[in-house]
Write a protein that holds these residues in place. Structure first.
Motif, PDB file in Angstrom:
ATOM      1  N   MET A 197       0.511  -0.884  -0.368  1.00 13.02           N
ATOM      2  CA  MET A 197       0.295  -0.306   0.189  1.00 13.02           C
ATOM      3  C   MET A 197       1.339   1.722  -0.170  1.00 13.02           C
ATOM      4  SD  MET A 197      -2.656  -1.067   2.795  1.00 13.02           S
ATOM      5  CE  MET A 197      -3.855  -3.403   3.132  1.00 13.02           C
ATOM      6  N   ALA A 198       0.004   2.207  -0.879  1.00  9.44           N
ATOM      7  CA  ALA A 198       1.371   3.192  -1.103  1.00  9.44           C
ATOM      8  C   ALA A 198       1.007   4.757   0.470  1.00  9.44           C
ATOM      9  CB  ALA A 198       0.677   4.094  -1.925  1.00  9.44           C
ATOM     10  N   ILE A 199       2.136   5.138   0.714  1.00 15.51           N
ATOM     11  CA  ILE A 199       1.455   5.758   2.350  1.00 15.51           C
ATOM     12  C   ILE A 199       1.727   7.309   2.112  1.00 15.51           C
ATOM     13  CG2 ILE A 199       2.627   6.688   4.465  1.00 15.51           C
ATOM     14  CD1 ILE A 199       4.079   4.133   4.629  1.00 15.51           C
ATOM     15  N   ASP A 200       0.414   8.268   2.582  1.00 16.36           N
ATOM     16  CA  ASP A 200       0.025   9.962   2.219  1.00 16.36           C
ATOM     17  C   ASP A 200       1.430  10.221   2.698  1.00 16.36           C
ATOM     18  OD1 ASP A 200      -0.557  11.984   1.113  1.00 16.36           O
ATOM     19  OD2 ASP A 200      -2.683  11.531   2.795  1.00 16.36           O
ATOM     20  N   THR A 201       2.318  10.501   1.745  1.00 18.45           N
ATOM     21  CA  THR A 201       3.466  10.945   1.985  1.00 18.45           C
ATOM     22  C   THR A 201       3.438  13.287   2.718  1.00 18.45           C
ATOM     23  OG1 THR A 201       4.318  11.742   0.004  1.00 18.45           O
ATOM     24  CG2 THR A 201       5.309   9.844   1.284  1.00 18.45           C
ATOM     25  N   LEU A 202       1.842  13.164   2.142  1.00 17.70           N
ATOM     26  CA  LEU A 202       1.702  14.776   2.336  1.00 17.70           C
ATOM     27  C   LEU A 202       0.776  14.729   3.477  1.00 17.70           C
ATOM     28  CD1 LEU A 202       0.644  15.736  -1.451  1.00 17.70           C
ATOM     29  CD2 LEU A 202       2.703  16.034  -0.529  1.00 17.70           C
ATOM     30  N   ASN A 203       0.311  13.958   4.122  1.00 17.51           N
ATOM     31  CA  ASN A 203      -0.232  13.707   5.353  1.00 17.51           C
ATOM     32  C   ASN A 203       0.152  14.167   6.465  1.00 17.51           C
ATOM     33  OD1 ASN A 203      -1.752  12.722   7.900  1.00 17.51           O
ATOM     34  ND2 ASN A 203      -3.124  12.228   6.208  1.00 17.51           N
ATOM     35  N   PRO A 204      -0.228  15.247   7.184  1.00 16.05           N
ATOM     36  CA  PRO A 204       0.700  15.696   8.500  1.00 16.05           C
ATOM     37  C   PRO A 204       1.164  14.995   9.493  1.00 16.05           C
ATOM     38  CG  PRO A 204      -2.189  16.414   8.572  1.00 16.05           C
ATOM     39  CD  PRO A 204      -1.821  15.830   7.246  1.00 16.05           C
ATOM     40  N   ASN A 205       0.673  14.305   9.356  1.00 18.99           N
ATOM     41  CA  ASN A 205       1.105  12.968  10.349  1.00 18.99           C
ATOM     42  C   ASN A 205       2.659  12.208   9.377  1.00 18.99           C
ATOM     43  OD1 ASN A 205      -1.159  13.362  11.873  1.00 18.99           O
ATOM     44  ND2 ASN A 205      -2.756  11.768  11.529  1.00 18.99           N
ATOM     45  N   TYR A 206       2.637  12.489   8.578  1.00 11.95           N
ATOM     46  CA  TYR A 206       3.742  12.126   8.029  1.00 11.95           C
ATOM     47  C   TYR A 206       4.891  12.682   8.556  1.00 11.95           C
ATOM     48  CZ  TYR A 206       7.077   9.723   4.751  1.00 11.95           C
ATOM     49  OH  TYR A 206       7.966   8.940   4.194  1.00 11.95           O
ATOM     50  N   CYS A 207       6.013  11.738   8.813  1.00 10.59           N
ATOM     51  CA  CYS A 207       7.507  12.486   9.532  1.00 10.59           C
ATOM     52  C   CYS A 207       8.039  12.315   8.391  1.00 10.59           C
ATOM     53  CB  CYS A 207       7.620  12.477  10.863  1.00 10.59           C
ATOM     54  SG  CYS A 207       9.696  12.430  10.903  1.00 10.59           S
ATOM     55  N   ARG A 208       8.800  13.639   7.270  1.00 11.74           N
ATOM     56  CA  ARG A 208       8.789  12.938   6.721  1.00 11.74           C
ATOM     57  C   ARG A 208      10.512  12.699   6.565  1.00 11.74           C
ATOM     58  NH1 ARG A 208       8.095  14.649   0.998  1.00 11.74           N
ATOM     59  NH2 ARG A 208       9.778  14.938  -0.261  1.00 11.74           N
TER      60      ARG A 208
END
Length: 684
Positions: free
Chosen positions: A60-71
């Protein structure tokens, strides 16, 4: 009657049993995610399955633009896994952890009691589940990072050595030939954990294509959750009494009852234990405890148990040693079994354990070396015998674990006398098998007859043994040579062949692919179990009768418009399938049943603002002519019309285009740079 009046029936619901997805329906349990990251927003990149193991793996792809995602964390993980260079073998090509893999495990071994239910228009349709799989995150990328780290370290350490040194370093090679594998060793290898893991890893993955929740194929498959005919004979099995109906919904677990042993040796609750016959209760308790006073046995069996019946049953599975009951050897080591340590047959183990029990009837202390010297068994087997009934004491030996039970001996002299006669018979067998010396059988007769045997330390026993050896050295030497010669003959005659054990292999049925073609169902007048038109004699793809052209055109235009607003791009084959599915959902006598030809359908597609895209498919393609005709919605009225038109023009020149070419062409034609998410939305 008063209770029934207080709780009236509000509604009666008809229940139907759907069989279209029987043995094909699985329930996936996904892990909990934050509320801002629902599974509707998650893109399934790939899916694969191992059918025999019922094991599924989803990417599954992860939503990297989500505010909960730590880049920063995502970049660090991608760097640890793939390193600085990126190639085709890289796990994260975007140098960012933008996807995650989920592996499945079976949530329940028996799912015959579970079903999926769909409620529609006052009807409840049930479909039995074939499996319930729990999806958990897989962290195999961490193993890949560790492997690359070790490879880099090995390369750095080996980089200094030269080729000449490697050629000069000549090592001697020893060739060894392995002995042929015995049947017993092969059975142990087949049942080992490593062999099972290797066998599971050998099964190949079958790659699947994932269809989203709003995809047309998903909508088509969901129709199979409904019963194929409300009034057909197959639903008469639900016309049962209430008790029979509940039994069908929740059948008894036959597999679990068959798998459960009649007399299990594992942990068993007292409530389950007391439901068994008295003989089985005593056998289970003695097999687990191994040594027990009679008073403790009576307390475990519960109040009201007849002591006479208990005495009669306990003598069948145990022997009396120092007033306590010790489980028999043949109960612990049944016939056709072997030692887990040395592979010795059960008959030899029973003789060795009987010798240890007999030694404890003579004395409270036993030395392990003496037992091993007489029985000729491996130290692990002898230690198991002693741990069953004694406790090790430093510099003394092994002491019987329970005190002498004089109360039982005084209350039941007849039982004690009967057990003494049994021990005399066992002693005679042991003398014949092990050639025991008369001097070793006569000591401590007075102690055995008295109620409390004398305690002798291990050091005193060693001194006594040394003195006896000095006195009878010559006789002992002759006896030793005689025993050695007889042991050789016994060893050659005691070899037994382990019978071949055949494991029954159930044939694995290969499931046929589900027929999703709507043409055969339409020609039969039944699509997914729903009658298309009752009493209609006109062909489906025939000519329209006069007087209803305008009404049919309006209905057909509405269907085509709504379909292309959802799909945007469709082949003629897919459009015809969706149209047949739409016909199946219409009530009998609808105007569209009067007959729609392929030409009318194609003309209506062009009239609704769609265009035919002449995709240059390769000449050797195996697609049908209807699959080669591609239609696309040219203007949808949204912000992506221009991007969509550029994309369609690209595919009109080539049927296969790289992603970077598409992104560059879109940027040049539209005059703006599109990010990855926007390009994905246009391609989707």
């Amino acid at each position: 009657m008063a209770n029934e009046e207080d709780d009236p029936i509000i509604q009666e619901i008809d229940v139907f049993l759907a069989r279209s997805l029987l043995e094909k329906l699985y329930l996936f349990q996904y892990p909990i995610r934050p509320a801002s990251m629902t599974y509707d927003d998650v893109t399934h990149l790939s899916a694969k399955i191992k059918p025999k193991q019922q094991k599924v793996e989803l990417e599954m792809a992860i939503d990297t633009l989500n505010p909960n995602y730590c880049r920063s964390k995502g970049e660090q993980i991608a760097l640890n896994v793939d390193g600085t260079c990126t190639d085709e073998t890289s796990t994260y090509s975007s140098k960012l952890m933008d996807k995650q893999t989920f592996c499945s495990s079976q949530a329940a071994s028996n799912v015959s009691r579970y079903a999926a239910a769909v409620y529609k228009k006052g009807e409840l349709h049930l479909t039995p589940l074939h499996g319930i799989l729990q999806l958990r995150p897989s962290f195999t990328y961490l193993d890949k990072a560790d492997a690359k780290h070790r490879e880099r370290e090995a390369a750095n350490e080996g980089g200094d050595s030269s080729q000449d040194e490697a050629e000069d370093d000549v090592k001697q090679i020893t060739v060894r030939f392995s002995r042929p594998e015995t049947e017993q060793a092969r059975q142990r290898r087949v049942q080992s954990y490593e062999f099972l893991q290797k066998r599971q890893a050998e099964e190949h993955w079958v790659h699947l294509h994932y269809y989203g929740l709003k995809d047309s194929r998903s909508e088509h498959e969901r129709q199979y959750l409904f019963s194929q005919g409300h009034g057909l004979a197959e639903n008469t099995e639900l016309i049962k009494s209430p008790s029979e109906y509940l039994m069908m919904l929740m059948p008894p677990s036959i597999e679990e009852e068959n798998d459960k042993p009649m007399a299990p040796s594992n942990v068993l609750s007292m409530a389950q234990l007391r439901t068994l016959p008295l003989a089985d209760q005593i056998k289970i308790l003695m097999k687990n405890v191994k040594v027990m006073p009679f008073a403790n046995l009576m307390s475990l069996l519960g109040s009201g148990t007849d002591p006479t019946a208990v005495l009669r049953c306990v003598q069948q599975v145990a022997l009396l040693v120092q007033g306590n009951w010790v489980v028999k050897s043949d109960v612990l080591y049944p016939k056709d079994t072997s030692s887990p340590h040395s592979g010795v047959p059960a008959e030899v183990l029973c003789r060795g354990r009987d010798f240890v029990m007999w030694k404890f009837t003579q004395d409270r202390w036993v030395v392990r070396k003496e037992v091993a010297a007489v029985t000729k068994l491996c130290p692990e087997d002898v230690k198991d015998f002693l741990e069953h009934m004694s406790v090790a004491r430093i510099n003394k030996g092994w002491e019987f674990m329970l005190p002498y039970d004089g109360d039982f001996v005084k209350k039941h002299p007849d039982i004690v006398q009967r057990q003494q006669m049994l021990w005399m018979g066992i002693q005679a067998k042991l003398e014949k098998v092990y050639n025991l010396l008369k001097e070793h059988l006569t000591p401590k007769k007075q102690e055995a007859q008295s109620g409390h045997p004398l305690l002798v330390s291990g050091e005193q026993r060693v001194n006594m043994a040394k003195a006896k050896v000095k006195q009878n050295y010559g006789q002992l030497e002759k006896e030793f040579q005689k025993q050695k010669a007889e042991m050789k003959s016994n060893d050659t005659s005691a070899k037994t062949d382990v019978p071949n054990i055949r494991i029954k292999e159930e044939p694995v049925s290969v499931e046929e692919p589900m027929d999703t073609s709507a043409h055969e169902g339409l020609n039969n007048g039944l699509v997914n179990g729903l009658h298309a038109a009752e009493g209609s004699t006109d062909p489906v793809n025939g000519h329209l009768p006069g007087g209803c052209i305008d009404r049919v055109a309006q209905e057909l235009k509405a269907f085509v418009s709504s379909t292309f607003k959802k799909q945007f791009v469709l082949t003629l084959s897919e459009l015809k399938r969706l149209f047949n599915l739409h016909l199946a959902s219409l009530p009998p006598g609808h105007t569209l049943f009067s007959g729609i030809s392929d030409k009318m359908l194609q003309d209506m597609v062009l009239d609704t603002g769609c265009k035919q895209i002449l995709v240059p498919f390769p000449p050797q393609t195996a697609a049908s002519p209807d699959e080669l005709k591609v239609y696309a919605l040219w203007e949808a009225g949204d912000t992506y019309d221009q991007h969509r038109q550029v994309l369609l023009e690209i595919f009109s020149k080539n049927y296969r285009v790289r992603r970077n070419v598409i992104q560059n062409q879109l940027s040049q034609e539209c005059g703006e740079d599109l990010n990855k998410q926007e390009v994905d939305r246009v391609l989707k």
